[in-house]
Write a protein that holds these residues in place. Structure first.
Motif, PDB file in Angstrom:
ATOM      1  N   VAL A   1      26.947 -13.223  20.730  1.00  0.00           N
ATOM      2  CA  VAL A   1      26.182 -12.288  20.333  1.00  0.00           C
ATOM      3  C   VAL A   1      24.985 -12.739  19.113  1.00  0.00           C
ATOM      4  N   ALA A   2      25.835 -13.330  18.014  1.00  0.00           N
ATOM      5  CA  ALA A   2      25.256 -13.867  16.984  1.00  0.00           C
ATOM      6  C   ALA A   2      24.190 -15.130  17.271  1.00  0.00           C
ATOM      7  N   LEU A   3      24.684 -15.748  18.286  1.00  0.00           N
ATOM      8  CA  LEU A   3      23.683 -16.976  18.520  1.00  0.00           C
ATOM      9  C   LEU A   3      22.671 -16.401  19.310  1.00  0.00           C
ATOM     10  N   ILE A   4      22.628 -15.349  20.247  1.00  0.00           N
ATOM     11  CA  ILE A   4      21.569 -15.011  21.089  1.00  0.00           C
ATOM     12  C   ILE A   4      20.699 -14.634  19.950  1.00  0.00           C
ATOM     13  N   LEU A   5      21.163 -13.618  19.219  1.00  0.00           N
ATOM     14  CA  LEU A   5      20.136 -12.879  18.383  1.00  0.00           C
ATOM     15  C   LEU A   5      19.579 -13.782  17.357  1.00  0.00           C
ATOM     16  N   GLY A   6      20.366 -14.733  16.883  1.00  0.00           N
ATOM     17  CA  GLY A   6      19.765 -15.530  15.918  1.00  0.00           C
ATOM     18  C   GLY A   6      18.678 -16.461  16.406  1.00  0.00           C
ATOM     19  N   VAL A   7      19.043 -16.935  17.572  1.00  0.00           N
ATOM     20  CA  VAL A   7      18.077 -17.890  18.078  1.00  0.00           C
ATOM     21  C   VAL A   7      16.497 -16.976  18.321  1.00  0.00           C
ATOM     22  N   GLU A   8      16.780 -15.746  18.837  1.00  0.00           N
ATOM     23  CA  GLU A   8      15.389 -15.048  19.086  1.00  0.00           C
ATOM     24  C   GLU A   8      14.666 -14.896  17.466  1.00  0.00           C
ATOM     25  N   ARG A   9      15.752 -14.323  16.629  1.00  0.00           N
ATOM     26  CA  ARG A   9      15.144 -14.016  15.360  1.00  0.00           C
ATOM     27  C   ARG A   9      14.203 -15.129  14.524  1.00  0.00           C
ATOM     28  N   LEU A  10      15.065 -16.388  14.842  1.00  0.00           N
ATOM     29  CA  LEU A  10      14.500 -17.754  14.120  1.00  0.00           C
ATOM     30  C   LEU A  10      13.185 -18.089  15.092  1.00  0.00           C
ATOM     31  N   ARG A  11      12.953 -17.745  16.173  1.00  0.00           N
ATOM     32  CA  ARG A  11      11.887 -17.979  16.794  1.00  0.00           C
ATOM     33  C   ARG A  11      10.824 -17.089  16.542  1.00  0.00           C
ATOM     34  N   ASP A  12      11.021 -15.869  16.594  1.00  0.00           N
ATOM     35  CA  ASP A  12      10.234 -14.858  15.960  1.00  0.00           C
ATOM     36  C   ASP A  12       9.734 -15.182  14.770  1.00  0.00           C
ATOM     37  N   GLY A  13      10.806 -15.410  13.829  1.00  0.00           N
ATOM     38  CA  GLY A  13      10.382 -15.700  12.419  1.00  0.00           C
ATOM     39  C   GLY A  13       9.530 -16.834  12.081  1.00  0.00           C
ATOM     40  N   ALA A  14       9.598 -17.673  12.987  1.00  0.00           N
ATOM     41  CA  ALA A  14       8.875 -19.058  12.982  1.00  0.00           C
ATOM     42  C   ALA A  14       7.476 -18.677  13.316  1.00  0.00           C
ATOM     43  N   ARG A  15       7.374 -17.937  14.694  1.00  0.00           N
ATOM     44  CA  ARG A  15       6.053 -17.600  15.099  1.00  0.00           C
ATOM     45  C   ARG A  15       5.282 -16.785  14.193  1.00  0.00           C
ATOM     46  N   ASP A  16       6.076 -15.748  13.322  1.00  0.00           N
ATOM     47  CA  ASP A  16       5.469 -14.953  12.682  1.00  0.00           C
ATOM     48  C   ASP A  16       4.730 -15.537  11.505  1.00  0.00           C
ATOM     49  N   SER A  17       5.672 -16.316  10.863  1.00  0.00           N
ATOM     50  CA  SER A  17       5.434 -17.044   9.500  1.00  0.00           C
ATOM     51  C   SER A  17       4.282 -18.068   9.964  1.00  0.00           C
ATOM     52  N   PHE A  18       4.263 -18.583  11.002  1.00  0.00           N
ATOM     53  CA  PHE A  18       3.113 -19.637  11.455  1.00  0.00           C
ATOM     54  C   PHE A  18       1.802 -18.843  11.702  1.00  0.00           C
TER      55      PHE A  18
ATOM     56  N   THR B   1      34.213  -5.444  23.772  1.00  0.00           N
ATOM     57  CA  THR B   1      32.775  -5.906  23.927  1.00  0.00           C
ATOM     58  C   THR B   1      32.170  -5.166  22.796  1.00  0.00           C
ATOM     59  N   ALA B   2      32.192  -4.094  22.739  1.00  0.00           N
ATOM     60  CA  ALA B   2      31.613  -3.278  21.394  1.00  0.00           C
ATOM     61  C   ALA B   2      32.048  -3.852  20.152  1.00  0.00           C
ATOM     62  N   ALA B   3      33.361  -4.364  20.061  1.00  0.00           N
ATOM     63  CA  ALA B   3      33.899  -4.976  18.928  1.00  0.00           C
ATOM     64  C   ALA B   3      33.131  -6.346  18.419  1.00  0.00           C
ATOM     65  N   GLY B   4      33.014  -6.941  19.716  1.00  0.00           N
ATOM     66  CA  GLY B   4      32.404  -8.348  19.687  1.00  0.00           C
ATOM     67  C   GLY B   4      30.847  -8.053  19.344  1.00  0.00           C
ATOM     68  N   LEU B   5      30.309  -7.071  19.802  1.00  0.00           N
ATOM     69  CA  LEU B   5      28.633  -6.819  19.167  1.00  0.00           C
ATOM     70  C   LEU B   5      28.724  -6.566  17.655  1.00  0.00           C
ATOM     71  N   ILE B   6      29.735  -5.668  17.241  1.00  0.00           N
ATOM     72  CA  ILE B   6      29.453  -5.307  16.196  1.00  0.00           C
ATOM     73  C   ILE B   6      29.786  -6.724  15.064  1.00  0.00           C
ATOM     74  N   LEU B   7      30.890  -7.271  15.212  1.00  0.00           N
ATOM     75  CA  LEU B   7      31.380  -8.542  14.576  1.00  0.00           C
ATOM     76  C   LEU B   7      29.972  -9.583  14.794  1.00  0.00           C
ATOM     77  N   GLY B   8      29.430  -9.542  15.931  1.00  0.00           N
ATOM     78  CA  GLY B   8      28.314 -10.540  15.949  1.00  0.00           C
ATOM     79  C   GLY B   8      27.266 -10.106  15.124  1.00  0.00           C
ATOM     80  N   LEU B   9      26.903  -8.800  14.963  1.00  0.00           N
ATOM     81  CA  LEU B   9      25.907  -8.437  13.981  1.00  0.00           C
ATOM     82  C   LEU B   9      26.176  -8.719  12.728  1.00  0.00           C
ATOM     83  N   VAL B  10      27.363  -8.526  12.406  1.00  0.00           N
ATOM     84  CA  VAL B  10      27.889  -8.703  10.668  1.00  0.00           C
ATOM     85  C   VAL B  10      27.861 -10.487  10.831  1.00  0.00           C
ATOM     86  N   LEU B  11      28.254 -11.091  11.624  1.00  0.00           N
ATOM     87  CA  LEU B  11      28.141 -12.720  11.418  1.00  0.00           C
ATOM     88  C   LEU B  11      26.748 -12.938  11.537  1.00  0.00           C
TER      89      LEU B  11
END
Ligand SMILES: Nc1ncnc2c1ncn2[C@@H]1O[C@H](COP(=O)(O)OP(=O)(O)O)[C@@H](O)[C@H]1O
Ligand SMILES: [Mg+2]
Lengths: 434, 228
Positions: free
Chosen positions: A27-44, A360-370
């Motif tokens: 979860v952290a990876l999937i969201l992290g990659v997305e956020r990084l990409r969005d962050g890069a695009r926004d910033s650029f 799964t729910a615990a995984g999602l929550i922990l993923g967001l925390v991570l």
């Protein structure tokens, strides 16, 4: 039912914990990659907002954009001041800002420009640059420098501080212009764009550095006095076009020009005019087009990263199915007991599905925390290195959709052990043969 | 009302040629304690599964507290089972990750009838039953079931079968994992508590030394015409 499942999982907390960890990492990876990409695009995109056209010596549009807007890499050999004045005088041009590049200050790009930069540069949807302290380059003399928020914070700079720049754009450079220091006149407010990591000096000051190189005998105690004398010969460029009043200093060559148009619809016409200018080999780059091209190049890497992240998610799901399935045989007895006290086969299936839902729910929550924790650690590094921020974004709809997708995938995956357990309880009844 | 009435029951395990069960008649009055003995593999457990409604039997063959088991569909049979029947198995009767007390309360969790019949305070009733069966120690009662000895586990299982006063208790060789002294004590306690709860008891065993604790004793081989 949920409490029951929780107790059952707690009984197997080690394996359950590992399963949750695997899901949370994905979860952290999937969201992290997305956020990084969005962050890069926004910033650029934010860094280039407000510029209609970038004119630079002929070259690759992406390279020109990267160099002029983000201070990464360089452009070709300089364009002439003549070309700048020609551009400035075009009827469709509202403003033109000269840019000089190629030096760095302790690894941060140094931009030679004039006060018009601060007047016309826009970021993050049209906001102008504002000063946190001091004044911008006008009337501060040739040795004035304005630093971005990031640079100021990193080195604790305030107006009045003396700084020394180095030649080249590398992180480490031994060729310091330590005989030509600048005095910081202003510090900018943070913008979340590449500007935060830039150092701005006057065209005069920028030229002075290189004049020092050419004339080592010059008086190092009076750097500001040098360039006007040294570049006297260039003033005639302006004289015959009658614009000498606009620019206090006219360098021989510059690296790029930011152009703003009166009417944006004329951008293609101007682009053609620039490309066809016979005296100078120039490129006119539309920032949006160059960005799109850039994302086209990085898209493959992005997709590879996303694919990896989803592969980790798949592995997490498989891990969960394995965990739930592997324990079924040893839990047959447990199910038989539950059946003997009135649990229907559906209820036992629900128990398994509830366990999957909890994992799964615990995984999602922990993923967001991570992810949040990782953002706190990584953001300052990203911001210092590349001037981009993945940002503690508020939850986007797309992220929510991703989380839902993973949750449903978890429930769906649990149907594999659930179907098995359904068949098993019906076949076993109460009489598990031991 | 009879706690159990079996009439012309035949049952085949799927795939088996001969009928495992062919029982013309077997009845238990309310609160009656019946000892059913026979060698291993003769179909005793199968009969208990049929009475509990875990395997399919034809309508009219088995009545528990005047309810026709064969006429109920799957889910209804599961609910009926917990409402009217308490069960004790040979070994591994308990959910290992629940405490002894929680194991005893399981039927109340799945059945409103059992919950209602357990009284105002089901946990209190469970503790009382455990106490009667010699498990009054509070720390013992709140321990995970997996940490209890086999003899203690069987007594917890008995308490679970008894809570909420079901009409019928089915015990499938519950003493076979116990030593001689513990066996007699266990059967004694179980018989006494069944009398207290007013539940009929069908106790299955291959060990005839326990026979004298019961109102009546039946030879399964003589009863079951189907056994080979
Ligand atoms: N779940 C089952 N599926 C098919 N056959 C079974 C099943 N359980 C028991 N049987 C068969 O039914 C017969 C009687 O077994 P069982 O009722 O367990 O005997 P007992 O309890 O008297 O030892 C045996 O031949 C056994 O193989
Ligand atoms: Mg048996």
């Amino acid at each position: 039912m949920l409490v029951f499942s929780l107790r059952s999982l707690w009984n197997r907390r080690f394996v359950a914990g590992l399963t949750v960890l695997a899901i949370s990492l994905s979860v952290a990876l999937i969201l992290g990659v997305e956020r990084l990409r969005d962050g890069a695009r926004d910033s650029f995109a934010n860094s280039a907002s407000g510029i209609d056209l970038i004119v630079a010596p002929r070259g690759n549009p992406v390279q020109i954009l990267m160099a002029t807007v983000f201070g990464v890499g360089g452009t070709g050999t300089g364009m002439t001041w003549d070309s700048f004045e020609w551009l400035e005088d075009r009827p469709e041009v509202a403003w033109a800002v000269p840019i000089q590049m190629g030096d760095n200050h302790r690894g941060y790009p140094v931009i030679g420009t004039d006060a018009s930069y601060f007047e016309h540069f826009r970021h993050s949807g049209g906001q102008p640059l504002t000063l946190a302290a001091g004044t911008i380059l006008t009337g501060d003399g040739a040795d004035a420098a304005v630093v971005g928020a990031e640079v100021a914070a990193r080195f604790d700079y305030a107006p009045g501080a003396l700084i020394v720049n180095a030649h080249g754009s590398g992180e480490v450079s031994f060729e310091l212009h330590d005989d030509a220091p600048f005095t910081i006149s202003g510090v900018l407010e943070p913008t979340g764009t590449a500007v935060d990591r830039m150092v701005f000096v006057t065209l005069e000051g920028f030229d002075a550095l290189h004049a020092e190189e050419d004339a080592p005998a010059a008086d190092p105690l009076d750097p500001a006095a040098m360039p006007t004398d040294d570049h006297d010969g260039h003033d005639d460029h302006g004289e015959h076009e009658g614009t000498e009043a606009k620019h206090s200093h006219e360098p021989d060559r510059i690296n790029a020009v930011y152009v703003g148009l009166i009417d944006r619809t004329n951008v293609l016409g101007l682009q053609r005019a620039v490309n066809e200018r016979p005296s100078d080999a120039l490129s006119a780059v539309l920032p949006a087009v160059a960005l799109a091209e850039l994302w086209g190049i990085t898209g493959t890497a992005e997709r590879a990263m996303q694919l990896m992240a989803w592969a980790v998610a798949l592995a997490g799901m498989i891990g969960m199915v394995v965990m739930l399935s592997a324990t079924l045989d040893t839990r047959r007895r447990e199910f038989a007991i539950l059946r003997s006290v009135g649990a229907t086969p559906n209820r036992i299936v629900a128990l398994i599905v509830a366990e999957a839902a909890i994992l799964t729910a615990a995984g999602l929550i922990l993923g967001l925390v991570l992810l949040t924790a990782a953002t706190f650690v990584i953001d300052p590094i990203l911001s210092a290195r590349f001037g981009l921020r993945s940002g503690l974004n508020v939850f986007g709809m797309r992220e929510l959709a991703t989380l839902f997708l993973i949750f449903w995938a978890g429930l769906f995956a649990s149907l594999i052990p659930a179907v098995r357990v359904y068949r098993m309880t019906l076949a076993d009844g109460l009489s598990v043969r031991l | 009302m009879r706690a159990l009435h079996v009439e012309n029951l035949t049952f085949n395990w799927p795939g088996s040629e001969n009928a495992t069960l062919r029982i013309p008649n077997l009845s238990l009055a309310q609160g009656e304690r019946n000892f059913l003995f026979g060698p291993s593999g003769c179909g005793k457990s199968t009969l208990l599964s049929a009475i509990a409604g875990v395997v399919d039997v034809s309508p009219g063959a088995i009545l528990v507290a005047n309810n026709d088991i064969g006429a109920l569909n799957g889910g209804a049979r599961d609910r009926f089972r917990v409402d009217h029947i308490g069960m004790i198995f040979q070994v591994f009767n308990l959910i290992p990750w629940l405490s002894a007390l929680e194991n005893v309360l399981l039927p109340c969790r799945f059945s409103k009838r059992r919950l209602a019949r357990a009284g105002e305070d089901p946990a209190g009733a469970a503790r009382h039953l455990l106490g009667e069966l010699g498990l009054s120690d509070t720390s013992l009662v709140s321990k995970p079931a997996s940490e209890l000895s086999v003899g203690q586990q069987q007594r917890v299982a008995a308490a679970r079968a008894l809570i909420g006063k079901p009409d019928l208790i089915l015990a499938d060789e519950p003493t076979s994992a116990l030593d001689e002294a513990a066996k007699a004590a266990f059967v004694d306690l179980l018989a006494r508590e069944c009398a207290e709860a007013g539940s009929a008891l069908l106790f299955v065993s291959h060990d005839r030394s326990l026979e004298h604790h019961f109102d009546r004793s039946v030879d399964f081989l003589a009863l079951n015409g189907g056994a080979a």
